[in-house]
Write a protein that holds these residues in place. Structure first.
Motif, short mmCIF file in Angstrom:
data_model
loop_
_atom_site.label_atom_id
_atom_site.label_comp_id
_atom_site.label_asym_id
_atom_site.label_seq_id
_atom_site.Cartn_x
_atom_site.Cartn_y
_atom_site.Cartn_z
N PHE A 114 0.90 -1.38 0.04
CA PHE A 114 0.12 -0.01 -0.10
C PHE A 114 0.84 1.08 -0.13
N THR A 115 2.09 1.14 0.34
CA THR A 115 3.04 2.45 0.21
C THR A 115 3.56 2.28 -1.39
N GLY A 116 3.22 1.46 -2.08
CA GLY A 116 3.94 1.17 -3.30
C GLY A 116 5.56 1.01 -3.30
N SER A 117 5.96 0.46 -2.13
CA SER A 117 7.56 0.35 -2.17
C SER A 117 7.98 -0.78 -3.15
N TYR A 118 7.09 -1.33 -3.57
CA TYR A 118 7.77 -2.56 -4.70
C TYR A 118 8.18 -1.80 -5.90
N LYS A 119 7.75 -0.50 -6.28
CA LYS A 119 8.21 -0.05 -7.48
C LYS A 119 9.53 0.31 -7.68
N ALA A 120 10.06 0.57 -8.97
CA ALA A 120 11.34 0.74 -9.44
C ALA A 120 12.08 1.79 -8.36
N PRO A 121 13.14 1.72 -7.95
CA PRO A 121 14.17 0.55 -8.27
C PRO A 121 13.97 -0.63 -7.35
N ARG A 122 13.05 -0.97 -6.57
CA ARG A 122 12.86 -2.01 -5.53
C ARG A 122 12.10 -3.32 -5.88
N GLU A 123 12.20 -3.47 -7.32
CA GLU A 123 11.39 -4.66 -7.76
C GLU A 123 12.05 -5.79 -7.22
N MET A 124 13.33 -5.82 -7.03
CA MET A 124 14.04 -7.24 -6.85
C MET A 124 13.94 -7.33 -5.39
N GLY A 201 18.87 -22.23 6.38
CA GLY A 201 20.18 -21.82 5.31
C GLY A 201 19.70 -20.87 4.08
N ALA A 202 18.59 -21.33 3.38
CA ALA A 202 17.93 -20.49 2.40
C ALA A 202 17.51 -19.20 2.83
N LEU A 203 16.78 -19.43 4.23
CA LEU A 203 16.18 -18.19 4.71
C LEU A 203 17.12 -17.18 5.15
N LEU A 204 18.27 -17.39 5.72
CA LEU A 204 19.39 -16.55 5.91
C LEU A 204 20.05 -15.99 4.67
N THR A 205 20.20 -16.64 3.88
CA THR A 205 20.68 -16.07 2.63
C THR A 205 19.86 -15.09 1.76
N LEU A 206 18.50 -15.35 1.95
CA LEU A 206 17.53 -14.38 1.42
C LEU A 206 17.42 -13.21 2.32
N LEU A 207 17.37 -13.44 3.53
CA LEU A 207 17.45 -12.30 4.53
C LEU A 207 18.61 -11.13 4.07
N ALA A 208 19.87 -12.06 3.97
CA ALA A 208 21.06 -10.95 3.73
C ALA A 208 20.72 -10.16 2.56
N ALA A 209 20.32 -10.90 1.64
CA ALA A 209 19.96 -10.33 0.12
C ALA A 209 18.97 -9.14 0.44
N HIS A 210 17.94 -9.48 1.37
CA HIS A 210 16.90 -8.44 1.35
C HIS A 210 17.38 -7.12 2.22
N PHE A 211 18.14 -7.48 3.20
CA PHE A 211 18.71 -6.16 4.13
C PHE A 211 19.81 -5.39 3.29
N PHE A 212 20.58 -6.32 2.58
CA PHE A 212 21.57 -5.53 1.86
C PHE A 212 21.15 -4.41 0.58
N MET A 213 19.79 -4.91 0.13
CA MET A 213 19.16 -4.21 -0.95
C MET A 213 18.45 -2.98 -0.07
N ILE A 214 18.00 -3.00 1.02
CA ILE A 214 17.44 -1.94 1.99
C ILE A 214 18.46 -1.18 2.16
N ARG A 215 19.66 -1.40 2.68
CA ARG A 215 20.74 -0.27 2.86
C ARG A 215 21.28 0.30 1.70
N LYS A 216 21.29 -0.44 0.67
CA LYS A 216 21.57 0.17 -0.63
C LYS A 216 20.76 1.26 -1.08
N GLN A 217 19.47 0.82 -1.09
CA GLN A 217 18.32 1.68 -1.81
C GLN A 217 17.69 2.55 -0.85
N GLY A 218 17.77 2.35 0.44
CA GLY A 218 17.27 3.22 1.33
C GLY A 218 15.71 3.01 1.59
N ILE A 219 15.10 3.36 2.61
CA ILE A 219 13.54 3.26 2.71
C ILE A 219 12.84 4.01 1.73
#
Ligand code: HEM
Ligand code: FES
Lengths: 223, 178
Positions: A114-124, A201-219
């Motif tokens: 509902f905040t539309g946060s999935y839009k570019a550049p955050r699709e990944m 194991g899969a979860l931790l890997t995905l979470l790492a990617a998730h958080f990395f992208m958040i830091r890179k792109q900001g909220i």
């Protein structure tokens, strides 16, 4: 004394920039509940992670008593819940946490939607989030069998029947997940392995990617 | 004190001994955080260390052999004890070497080597009048006294006799040798 120890290490390894890089960033006003109370919806991601940490910790402790074996699984769960001190609490954390983590994840997903946060550049990050969602469902499904009681057994039977209804491939998927043709000893060990090793194991890997992208792109910005 | 100075004092900010805003916030947030983390982690730790705090299982006495059959030549007796191991209950078999001593009392030695816990062999089989442990060559005499390798003598079972039968109880340190 703690400060002294920290300084001693910091002099040698210069660790301050490392954690500053992770921890020292501004929280924009529109996501800070102290400014607008409705911004609490931005907390759901953090709460999901908090409960995930609880799940991992309580799960690790449960495996100290749990055995994935069709004769002993039920008795070991019964023992750890009723005979071991705080067993009811530790199992309770894992049991209720498993549902709560899904609830939190769902609320977090609603906020992002509902905040539309999935839009570019955050699709990944939306895609990674969806993968996390399926891994969580997998953890819930595989964990549910582990107590090896009636509810566990029939829930898994039903789940595997559903998997078996996939066109063409269903039967193969079902045999693979069953570890054979029945829900039995081999299903339990298989589900256990998936529940405590593969999916976390899969979860931790995905979470790492998730958080990395958040830091890179900001909220994402305000509406 | 001239007028200027007086004004200066009046305008200087009052120095109160109180914590800064930053300190207050880190204490309250740190405290609340530690409380929450403790609430989650302490139950798990107590759960994990539970075996340390469980009372030791009390051994019962088990009937093993007729008193009249015990001689001054060590004999092997096997007996079962009931064991509760978490959710798993079983009746493992235990072994004892039971002998009538020169003083006429009946004693029963544990076959668990006091070196590192292997099971000793039959009395006198490899070496006359001695027990030999196959693992690292510990040797014991008839009373269980250590002769080589092991730092202590063989443990003894508590022995009770009743109505012509011998009963064995929990283990205790060897009481026959010093
Ligand atoms: C992060 C997500 C996780 C979720 C959603 C989850 C979910 C579940 C669920 C639904 C159950 C059944 C609980 C019950 O019926 O009371 C369960 C049981 C279990 N889980 Fe997890 N789990 C997670 C992580 C883990 C991890 C990381 C481990 C271990 C390393 C673990 C170990 C266990 C064990 C040993 C059981 C069986 C004991 C019991 O049923 O109380 N879990 N899990
Ligand atoms: S354990 Fe018996 S000699 Fe080492």
């Amino acid at each position: 004394m703690l400060k002294g120890m920290y300084n001693w290490i910091d002099e040698r390894l210069d660790i301050t920039p490392m954690w500053r890089d992770i921890a020292d960033h501004e929280v924009p006003e529109h996501v800070n509940p102290a400014h607008h109370f409705s911004a609490f919806v931005y907390c759901f991601g953090g709460l999901t992670f908090f409960i995930t940490v609880i799940q991992i910790l309580s799960g690790m402790f449960l495996t100290m008593y749990y055995v994935p074996d069709i004769i002993n699984a039920y008795y070991s769960v019964d023992y750890l819940q009723h005979q071991v001190a705080f067993g009811q609490i530790v199992r309770g954390m894992h049991h209720w946490g498993a549902s709560l983590v899904i609830v939190m994840m769902f609320l977090h997903t609603l906020r992002v939607f509902f905040t539309g946060s999935y839009k570019a550049p955050r699709e990944m990050n939306w895609v990674v989030g969806m993968l996390i969602f399926f891994v969580m469902l997998g953890l819930g499904f595989t964990g549910y069998l582990l107590p090896w009681d009636n509810k566990a057994y029939f829930a898994t039977k039903v789940g595997l029947e559903i998997a078996g209804s996939v066109p063409y491939l269903g039967e193969y998927i079902k045999i693979l997940m069953n570890g054979g043709t029945i829900v039995g000893a081999q299903t339990l060990t298989r589900f256990f392995a998936i529940h405590v090793f593969f999916l976390p194991g899969a979860l931790l890997t995905l979470l790492a990617a998730h958080f990395f992208m958040i830091r890179k792109q900001g909220i994402s910005g305000p509406l | 004190m001239d007028q200027n100075q007086q004004q200066d004092t009046a305008h200087r900010p009052v120095k109160r001994k109180e914590m800064t805003r930053r300190q207050f916030l880190s204490y309250t947030l740190g405290g609340a955080g530690a409380f929450m983390a403790g609430g989650a982690i302490l139950p798990m730790i107590r759960f994990a260390v539970d075996p340390l705090l469980q009372p030791k299982q009390q051994g019962n006495f088990v009937k093993v052999i007729e008193e009249s059959k015990v001689t001054n030549e060590p004999q092997q007796v096997d007996f079962k004890v009931h064991q509760v191991d978490g959710w798993y209950e079983s009746d493992p078999k235990l072994q004892a070497w039971i002998t009538k001593g020169d003083d006429g009392t009946i004693f029963a030695l544990s076959p668990i080597c006091k070196h590192l816990g292997c099971t000793i062999g039959k009395y006198g089989k490899e070496i006359p009048n001695q027990y030999l442990c196959p693992c690292h060559g510990a040797r014991y005499d008839k009373n269980g006294k250590t002769l080589a390798v092991a730092p202590r003598s063989l443990d003894e079972y508590e022995v009770k006799t009743d109505n012509g039968w011998v009963y064995l109880g929990p283990l205790k340190p060897n009481s026959r040798v010093k």
